[in-house]
Design an enzyme around this catalytic site. Sequence first.
Site, PDB file in Angstrom:
ATOM      1  N   LYS A  22     -17.309  17.449  19.352  1.00  0.00           N
ATOM      2  CA  LYS A  22     -16.654  18.892  20.034  1.00  0.00           C
ATOM      3  C   LYS A  22     -17.799  19.872  19.947  1.00  0.00           C
ATOM      4  O   LYS A  22     -17.886  20.475  21.182  1.00  0.00           O
ATOM      5  CB  LYS A  22     -15.815  19.187  18.728  1.00  0.00           C
ATOM      6  CG  LYS A  22     -15.464  20.847  19.106  1.00  0.00           C
ATOM      7  CD  LYS A  22     -14.492  21.340  18.091  1.00  0.00           C
ATOM      8  CE  LYS A  22     -15.106  21.645  16.869  1.00  0.00           C
ATOM      9  NZ  LYS A  22     -15.768  23.067  16.699  1.00  0.00           N
ATOM     10  N   ASN A  23     -18.669  19.975  19.179  1.00  0.00           N
ATOM     11  CA  ASN A  23     -19.768  21.081  19.274  1.00  0.00           C
ATOM     12  C   ASN A  23     -21.170  20.619  20.482  1.00  0.00           C
ATOM     13  O   ASN A  23     -21.773  21.334  20.772  1.00  0.00           O
ATOM     14  CB  ASN A  23     -20.425  21.228  17.866  1.00  0.00           C
ATOM     15  CG  ASN A  23     -19.424  21.977  17.047  1.00  0.00           C
ATOM     16  OD1 ASN A  23     -18.301  22.177  17.392  1.00  0.00           O
ATOM     17  ND2 ASN A  23     -19.714  22.168  15.698  1.00  0.00           N
ATOM     18  N   ARG A 131     -19.732  36.088  10.653  1.00  0.00           N
ATOM     19  CA  ARG A 131     -20.370  35.645  11.776  1.00  0.00           C
ATOM     20  C   ARG A 131     -20.646  36.691  12.995  1.00  0.00           C
ATOM     21  O   ARG A 131     -20.020  36.712  14.153  1.00  0.00           O
ATOM     22  CB  ARG A 131     -19.255  34.643  12.366  1.00  0.00           C
ATOM     23  CG  ARG A 131     -18.996  33.280  11.431  1.00  0.00           C
ATOM     24  CD  ARG A 131     -18.123  32.483  12.050  1.00  0.00           C
ATOM     25  NE  ARG A 131     -18.773  31.355  12.436  1.00  0.00           N
ATOM     26  CZ  ARG A 131     -18.055  30.267  13.009  1.00  0.00           C
ATOM     27  NH1 ARG A 131     -16.782  30.221  12.960  1.00  0.00           N
ATOM     28  NH2 ARG A 131     -18.706  29.502  13.779  1.00  0.00           N
ATOM     29  N   ASP A 316     -20.708  21.707   7.858  1.00  0.00           N
ATOM     30  CA  ASP A 316     -19.415  21.309   8.508  1.00  0.00           C
ATOM     31  C   ASP A 316     -18.998  20.045   7.748  1.00  0.00           C
ATOM     32  O   ASP A 316     -18.021  19.461   7.956  1.00  0.00           O
ATOM     33  CB  ASP A 316     -19.655  20.985   9.961  1.00  0.00           C
ATOM     34  CG  ASP A 316     -19.773  22.060  10.850  1.00  0.00           C
ATOM     35  OD1 ASP A 316     -19.490  23.135  10.372  1.00  0.00           O
ATOM     36  OD2 ASP A 316     -20.067  21.914  12.165  1.00  0.00           O
ATOM     37  N   ARG A 408      -7.963  20.949  16.470  1.00  0.00           N
ATOM     38  CA  ARG A 408      -9.029  21.666  17.318  1.00  0.00           C
ATOM     39  C   ARG A 408     -10.292  20.640  17.076  1.00  0.00           C
ATOM     40  O   ARG A 408     -11.202  20.867  18.050  1.00  0.00           O
ATOM     41  CB  ARG A 408      -9.384  23.257  16.369  1.00  0.00           C
ATOM     42  CG  ARG A 408      -8.232  24.093  16.634  1.00  0.00           C
ATOM     43  CD  ARG A 408      -8.717  25.228  15.926  1.00  0.00           C
ATOM     44  NE  ARG A 408     -10.117  25.823  16.501  1.00  0.00           N
ATOM     45  CZ  ARG A 408     -11.205  26.321  15.824  1.00  0.00           C
ATOM     46  NH1 ARG A 408     -10.926  27.267  14.732  1.00  0.00           N
ATOM     47  NH2 ARG A 408     -12.370  26.803  16.634  1.00  0.00           N
TER      48      ARG A 408
END
Length: 429
Positions: A22-23, A131, A316, A408
């Site tokens: 995903k990233n 963030r 993560d 997600r």
Amino acid sequence: MDRIRIVGGQRLNGSIPISGAKNAALPLMIASLLTPDRLTLKNVPNLADVNLLARILRNHGVDLAVDGKRAGPAHHIGETFHLCARDIVDTVAPYEMVSRMRASFWVLGPLLARCGQAKVSLPGGCAIGTRPVDLHLMGLKELGAEIDIEAGYVIAKARGGLHGGRVVFPKVSVGATHNVLLASSLARGETVIENAAREPEIGDVAECLVKMGAKIEGIGTSTLRIQGADRLEGAVHSVLADRIETGTFAIAVAATGGDVTLEGARPELLKTALDALTKTGVEVQTTNSGIRIARNGHGIEPVTVETQPFPGFPTDLQAQLMALMTTAKGTSVIRETIFENRFMHVQELARLGADIQLHGDTATIKGVKGLTGAPVMATDLRASVSLVIAALMAEGETMINRVYHLDRGFEQLEQKLSRCGAQIERLTG
Ligand code: EPZ
């Protein structure tokens, strides 16, 4: 709202195909804004975040076509996206979109580089921390951007285009590195990024930018040297394997016991995490097709781990490791150094019987004999999957609410686990 029901206690056996990351997929899709030509991305995971970014990019004028299913072997090969931003029709990324997915803020650099202007909503805080985006803005200013903040929006201009510059990040940031790397590929002259994040997803994006015509030295290191191109071209690129998905399933197998091969996984992308798993007593073996994880009979040894930017232990995977440690044969200590508020899973794990004490950025986890199923609430993506792991270990039934967080970032999570023997099902509505 969908829920996931898990009945714990089953060992996992078999094989799990690892999806594209995903990233990496998100910034690679954003790279399409840099060229009027077609960028083809293979192995794109089918995820809610990917689909949301597709909508955001379409709003800027990107045409996106997705290849249909292909005949052939049934194994998972991801989707193929063809993205073409012939004309950028809108340089505004509105709050309604950016607030739903932080990575969409990374359109700022590419829009600015291609169009000389962009107006992008500030993303705001989120469940895992405040963030900020100061490093993104600092980096883009070094490339000649004039930046104002008005009514929650970053308004950036680069009259005459961006130019090269020297960006020294005071702190490692994945997103700020992506933003500046993408922008500098289309800036005039040379940019040097020092203290760049070294996450493999950044290397993947850099390699794609090279295919598009940028010259980049130092890929995989903390100093990136980029020669911007006047014009970037189309390219074909395959998204690299998801190291966080890999680590998550590896930890799940460690938690339940069993023997699973993670097909297509690349061990070099998560060495620190695999080392931590080896210390817990789990067998970790590199095979021709990926990574084999096995645990038979014996318990889990406790570990002490601190999250760090790559190549350190990834934030993560912190929640997932904590779930595993809840039933270790002693006391583990996990320190979270990247995000100040990434412990929301602690309260939910406690509902299943975990014994975890929090002091500032440090969690002390006393291994208990076993967990017991209970209703729990998913809070963010990685916290949610830590609850799935805990539920797979727990005796009895766990109902996980608010599973849209899982969608997600985990492709076909229930299918991948149930094929290996987990009792897991989604209840819709
Ligand atoms: C990326 O987020 C990932 N997101 C995150 O994954 C991941 O947890 C994180 O990197 C760290 O590895 C994507 O790739 C889409 P950062 P990012 O900028 O880029 C501070 C997931 O679950 N900071 O490296 O937003 C920041 O507050 C997600 O897939 C500033 O102070 O993370 C944090 O403390 C969650 N100023 C630290 O740096 C800035 O301008 C690292 O954040 C930017 C960041």
